[in-house]
Scaffold this motif. Structure first.
Motif, PDB file in Angstrom:
ATOM      1  N   ILE A   1       0.872  -1.180   0.000  1.00 40.12           N
ATOM      2  CA  ILE A   1       0.000   0.000   0.000  1.00 40.12           C
ATOM      3  C   ILE A   1       0.904   1.224   0.000  1.00 40.12           C
ATOM      4  O   ILE A   1       1.690   1.418   0.935  1.00 40.12           O
ATOM      5  CB  ILE A   1      -0.919   0.016   1.242  1.00 40.12           C
ATOM      6  CG1 ILE A   1      -1.771  -1.260   1.281  1.00 40.12           C
ATOM      7  CG2 ILE A   1      -1.799   1.262   1.242  1.00 40.12           C
ATOM      8  CD1 ILE A   1      -2.588  -1.416   2.579  1.00 40.12           C
ATOM      9  N   GLY A   2       0.813   2.037  -1.050  1.00 42.43           N
ATOM     10  CA  GLY A   2       1.625   3.248  -1.106  1.00 42.43           C
ATOM     11  C   GLY A   2       2.670   3.194  -2.201  1.00 42.43           C
ATOM     12  O   GLY A   2       3.333   2.169  -2.396  1.00 42.43           O
ATOM     13  N   THR A   3       2.813   4.305  -2.891  1.00 45.10           N
ATOM     14  CA  THR A   3       3.734   4.373  -4.032  1.00 45.10           C
ATOM     15  C   THR A   3       4.568   5.651  -3.997  1.00 45.10           C
ATOM     16  O   THR A   3       4.780   6.296  -5.024  1.00 45.10           O
ATOM     17  CB  THR A   3       2.956   4.289  -5.364  1.00 45.10           C
ATOM     18  OG1 THR A   3       1.949   5.314  -5.360  1.00 45.10           O
ATOM     19  CG2 THR A   3       2.301   2.939  -5.565  1.00 45.10           C
ATOM     20  N   GLY A   4       5.013   6.049  -2.791  1.00 43.49           N
ATOM     21  CA  GLY A   4       5.956   7.169  -2.694  1.00 43.49           C
ATOM     22  C   GLY A   4       7.383   6.660  -2.885  1.00 43.49           C
ATOM     23  O   GLY A   4       7.600   5.573  -3.452  1.00 43.49           O
ATOM     24  N   SER A   5       8.356   7.408  -2.366  1.00 38.75           N
ATOM     25  CA  SER A   5       9.768   7.000  -2.519  1.00 38.75           C
ATOM     26  C   SER A   5      10.001   5.606  -1.962  1.00 38.75           C
ATOM     27  O   SER A   5      10.689   4.781  -2.562  1.00 38.75           O
ATOM     28  CB  SER A   5      10.691   7.977  -1.791  1.00 38.75           C
ATOM     29  OG  SER A   5      10.628   9.241  -2.361  1.00 38.75           O
ATOM     30  N   SER A   6       9.428   5.320  -0.777  1.00 39.31           N
ATOM     31  CA  SER A   6       9.599   3.998  -0.177  1.00 39.31           C
ATOM     32  C   SER A   6       8.875   2.954  -1.015  1.00 39.31           C
ATOM     33  O   SER A   6       9.409   1.858  -1.260  1.00 39.31           O
ATOM     34  CB  SER A   6       9.031   3.970   1.248  1.00 39.31           C
ATOM     35  OG  SER A   6       9.542   5.005   2.026  1.00 39.31           O
ATOM     36  N   GLY A   7       7.656   3.292  -1.426  1.00 37.76           N
ATOM     37  CA  GLY A   7       6.844   2.342  -2.189  1.00 37.76           C
ATOM     38  C   GLY A   7       7.504   1.920  -3.486  1.00 37.76           C
ATOM     39  O   GLY A   7       7.623   0.721  -3.776  1.00 37.76           O
ATOM     40  N   VAL A   8       7.979   2.869  -4.269  1.00 41.70           N
ATOM     41  CA  VAL A   8       8.559   2.499  -5.573  1.00 41.70           C
ATOM     42  C   VAL A   8       9.794   1.616  -5.372  1.00 41.70           C
ATOM     43  O   VAL A   8      10.021   0.675  -6.139  1.00 41.70           O
ATOM     44  CB  VAL A   8       8.877   3.726  -6.472  1.00 41.70           C
ATOM     45  CG1 VAL A   8       7.603   4.482  -6.824  1.00 41.70           C
ATOM     46  CG2 VAL A   8       9.903   4.656  -5.856  1.00 41.70           C
ATOM     47  N   GLN A   9      10.558   1.904  -4.325  1.00 40.56           N
ATOM     48  CA  GLN A   9      11.754   1.077  -4.078  1.00 40.56           C
ATOM     49  C   GLN A   9      11.373  -0.328  -3.646  1.00 40.56           C
ATOM     50  O   GLN A   9      11.898  -1.313  -4.160  1.00 40.56           O
ATOM     51  CB  GLN A   9      12.636   1.726  -3.002  1.00 40.56           C
ATOM     52  CG  GLN A   9      13.329   2.999  -3.475  1.00 40.56           C
ATOM     53  CD  GLN A   9      14.249   3.616  -2.406  1.00 40.56           C
ATOM     54  OE1 GLN A   9      14.084   3.354  -1.216  1.00 40.56           O
ATOM     55  NE2 GLN A   9      15.175   4.442  -2.840  1.00 40.56           N
ATOM     56  N   VAL A  10      10.443  -0.427  -2.698  1.00 39.79           N
ATOM     57  CA  VAL A  10      10.107  -1.757  -2.162  1.00 39.79           C
ATOM     58  C   VAL A  10       9.356  -2.586  -3.210  1.00 39.79           C
ATOM     59  O   VAL A  10       9.553  -3.801  -3.322  1.00 39.79           O
ATOM     60  CB  VAL A  10       9.350  -1.614  -0.814  1.00 39.79           C
ATOM     61  CG1 VAL A  10       7.859  -1.361  -0.989  1.00 39.79           C
ATOM     62  CG2 VAL A  10       9.566  -2.819   0.072  1.00 39.79           C
ATOM     63  N   ILE A  11       8.525  -1.941  -3.984  1.00 36.09           N
ATOM     64  CA  ILE A  11       7.768  -2.639  -5.042  1.00 36.09           C
ATOM     65  C   ILE A  11       8.737  -3.240  -6.062  1.00 36.09           C
ATOM     66  O   ILE A  11       8.650  -4.417  -6.430  1.00 36.09           O
ATOM     67  CB  ILE A  11       6.790  -1.645  -5.734  1.00 36.09           C
ATOM     68  CG1 ILE A  11       5.615  -1.313  -4.813  1.00 36.09           C
ATOM     69  CG2 ILE A  11       6.304  -2.184  -7.086  1.00 36.09           C
ATOM     70  CD1 ILE A  11       4.827  -0.077  -5.215  1.00 36.09           C
ATOM     71  N   THR A  12       9.676  -2.421  -6.500  1.00 35.29           N
ATOM     72  CA  THR A  12      10.616  -2.869  -7.537  1.00 35.29           C
ATOM     73  C   THR A  12      11.497  -4.005  -7.033  1.00 35.29           C
ATOM     74  O   THR A  12      11.839  -4.921  -7.780  1.00 35.29           O
ATOM     75  CB  THR A  12      11.475  -1.663  -7.985  1.00 35.29           C
ATOM     76  OG1 THR A  12      10.588  -0.604  -8.334  1.00 35.29           O
ATOM     77  CG2 THR A  12      12.333  -1.997  -9.171  1.00 35.29           C
TER      78      THR A  12
END
Ligand code: NAP
Length: 547
Positions: free
Chosen positions: A192-203
């Motif tokens: 849940i979430g697509t900020g700086s942390s989100g884009v890194q963890v998702i990728t």
């Protein structure tokens, strides 16, 4: 009148010159400067089991700096810069944490640090001009100076979805990741979430997990980071002119160490503009894309639209499924903290990754099995909250601060947080906040250095003049807030909801929280205050001769 530093239960508070709260970049630096340079009796506290501040806690997969590391470090010790070897242009979290641990050892800081200890309250005793600081271990300290490096982005923002406690799988927040790490192999993961942390963890998670579902509320203007080795020529050029490089960093807007553009987007032809965007897209870096391409992306609609059009075209070229590409394409201005991540949009081309737009299909509850939105239920083994921070004021307000006249900081800031110079607030003498509200919106380590130099100078000024306390007058603080408002409102950042203006946390005042004129202008304002003997500040003489 009895004050809070008086003897309670027969136990005198421990007398110190200064208490430092936090051992991240700001707190370690403050401890070093105050103890090793000024010779003060200082103790620092952190509630984590290790030093590092936000870099201790944010050990989620994929966590790394997105500032080129040559400017994401301390500059005060040339030998530290020369001898520490970074492996990459944007180092991963373990490397940054190792650097901060090295700093703690190199300057012998650990003997003055108490870990796993939270500061509960800080109360100013006007009888003796001392802060009484109480820890959750029951220790009481009486200190003349209170230096808070509690983290601009450290207090987590954890949305309270109904049913969260019923989930039978694992729940993590990126900013409180287990130090032991976790495996996603064979698991169905929701982020849940697509900020700086989100884009890194998702990728990072996508290739490992069995399946990844991303719950996106706002699409992001993410640009590539272009991770890789540190450019050897660039490093050599810094070493050849160390002072010049850091002067450039400190005089810049962002403090990132790259050459910021002075050209408005409208001053060049369409072809030239496209070529410049392409060049910086290939160079990598979010702040670089926003500030090195053109001078006015953050302030001018034409420039901002030109940048967003470019990024939108890149998203369309990258994401193969048109509906996913549509959902990933932002519709607002490019006026959040700019982010970058290699392979972010490409991740959505993977067969094991699905995107859910929770603005049109909101999360209704967390169930024992996973996440239920209005339209569907998603079965998950792990839910990752990449939902960010109660930024700027979150950690400060967790400590019960009581200033002059028994005023509570939470009341002082009830309408909105205020400071003078992002460092001090009226009625709270000798309390210095590193990266407090209305501080600069910049890369932090160089700004920490600018701030601690000012704090050290202010303490020297007190020593020289025989005064006991310093604090801004209320009208000085109001004037700084008005300045910040005027500058902030001339940018596009208040037009978009984000942690920058407090809009990410329900119930938090939505307001200007930064001095948006850049690090160079900010440093100049600090210099002016110091060079003119602190106009607009109030000083008090020692209240009582110490016994
Ligand atoms: P963030 O930028 O605030 O992003 C939080 C994300 O969670 C956003 O996508 C937000 O959506 C979403 N969200 C929040 N509440 C939600 C809810 N109730 N339901 C659904 N979605 C929700 O936080 P962050 O990613 O942790 O980054 C914060 C800052 O930390 C960054 O801007 C940066 O300064 C720093 N940081 C830096 C790095 C680095 O690369 N060096 C890495 C991580 C963090 P909305 O956008 O709609 O609010």
């Amino acid at each position: 009148m009895s004050g809070p530093t008086d003897n309670r239960d027969g136990v005198e508070p421990v007398e110190l010159d200064a208490v430092v709260i936090g051992t991240g970049f700001a707190g370690l630096l403050a401890l070093h400067v105050l103890r090793n340079d000024l010779g003060l009796d200082v103790r620092a506290f952190d509630d984590a089991p290790g030093v590092g501040g936000t870099w201790y806690w944010n050990c989620y997969p994929g966590a790394r700096a997105d500032t080129e590391v040559t400017a994401y470090c301390y500059s005060f010790d040339r030998d530290l810069f020369d001898t520490w070897r970074w492996s990459e242009r944007y180092p991963r979290q373990p490397e940054i944490l190792a650097y901060l641990n090295h700093v703690a050892d190199r300057y012998d800081l650990r003997r003055s640090i108490t870990l796993e200890t939270r500061i509960l309250s800080a109360t100013f005793d006007e009888d003796v001009n001392r802060w009484l600081v109480v820890t959750d271990a029951g220790e009481r300290l009486a200190a003349r100076f209170l230096i808070e490096g509690v983290g601009l982005l450290s207090s987590t923002n954890m949305p309270a979805f109904p049913g969260q406690e019923s989930f039978t799988g694992e729940i993590f927040h990126t900013a409180r990741w287990p130090q032991s790490g976790t495996s996603f192999a064979g698991k169905r993961v929701g982020v849940i979430g697509t900020g700086s942390s989100g884009v890194q963890v998702i990728t990072e998670i996508a290739p490992e997990a069995d399946h990844l579902t991303v719950f996106q509320r706002s699409a992001q203007y993410s640009v590539p980071a272009r991770h890789g080795a540190i450019d050897a020529d660039f490093l050599a050029s810094i070493r050849a002119d160390y002072e010049g490089y850091w002067q450039h960093v400190r005089n810049s807007i962002t403090g990132f160490g790259f050459a910021e553009s002075t050209t408005p987007a409208s001053a060049v032809s369409d072809e030239e503009r496209e070529a410049i965007f392409e060049k910086w897209w290939n160079h990598g870096g979010g702040f670089q894309f926003m500030f090195a391409t053109f001078s006015d992306i953050g302030v001018d609609l034409f420039a901002n639209n030109a940048a967003t059009d470019f990024i939108k075209r890149k998203i369309a070229e990258t994401v193969t499924d048109p509906e996913t590409a549509r959902m990933l394409t932002p519709t607002d201005l490019y006026a959040k903290r700019p982010l970058c991540c290699d392979g972010y949009f490409e991740t959505y081309n993977r067969d094991n990754v699905a995107l859910v737009d929770v603005r049109s299909d909101p999360i209704v509850e967390i169930t024992p099995r996973g996440v239920r939105t209005t339209n569907a239920e998603y079965d998950l083994d792990v839910i990752v909250f990449a939902t960010g921070f109660d930024a700027v004021t979150g950690n400060t307000l967790k400590i019960a601060h009581t200033g002059r006249g028994g005023v509570d900081l939470a009341d002082h800031w009830a309408h909105r947080p205020t400071t003078h110079l992002g460092l001090m607030t009226s009625g709270f003498p000798n309390m210095f906040m590193m990266f407090g509200p209305m501080g600069p919106f910049t890369n932090q380590p160089p700004a920490d250095e600018v701030q601690i130099e000012w704090i050290a100078d202010a303490i020297r000024h007190l020593q020289k003049t025989g005064m006991d306390t310093i604090e801004p007058a209320a009208e000085t603080e109001s004037a700084w807030v008005a300045t910040c408002d005027e500058i902030g409102n001339s940018t596009l950042f208040p037009k978009v909801d984000s942690w920058i203006n407090g809009a990410n946390v329900p119930g938090k005042p939505v307001t200007i929280m930064f001095y948006m004129a850049g690090l160079g202008a900010y440093a100049e304002r600090l210099r002016e205050a110091k060079d003119n003997d602190y106009p607009g500040f109030r000083f008090t003489a020692p209240a009582r001769t110490p016994a």
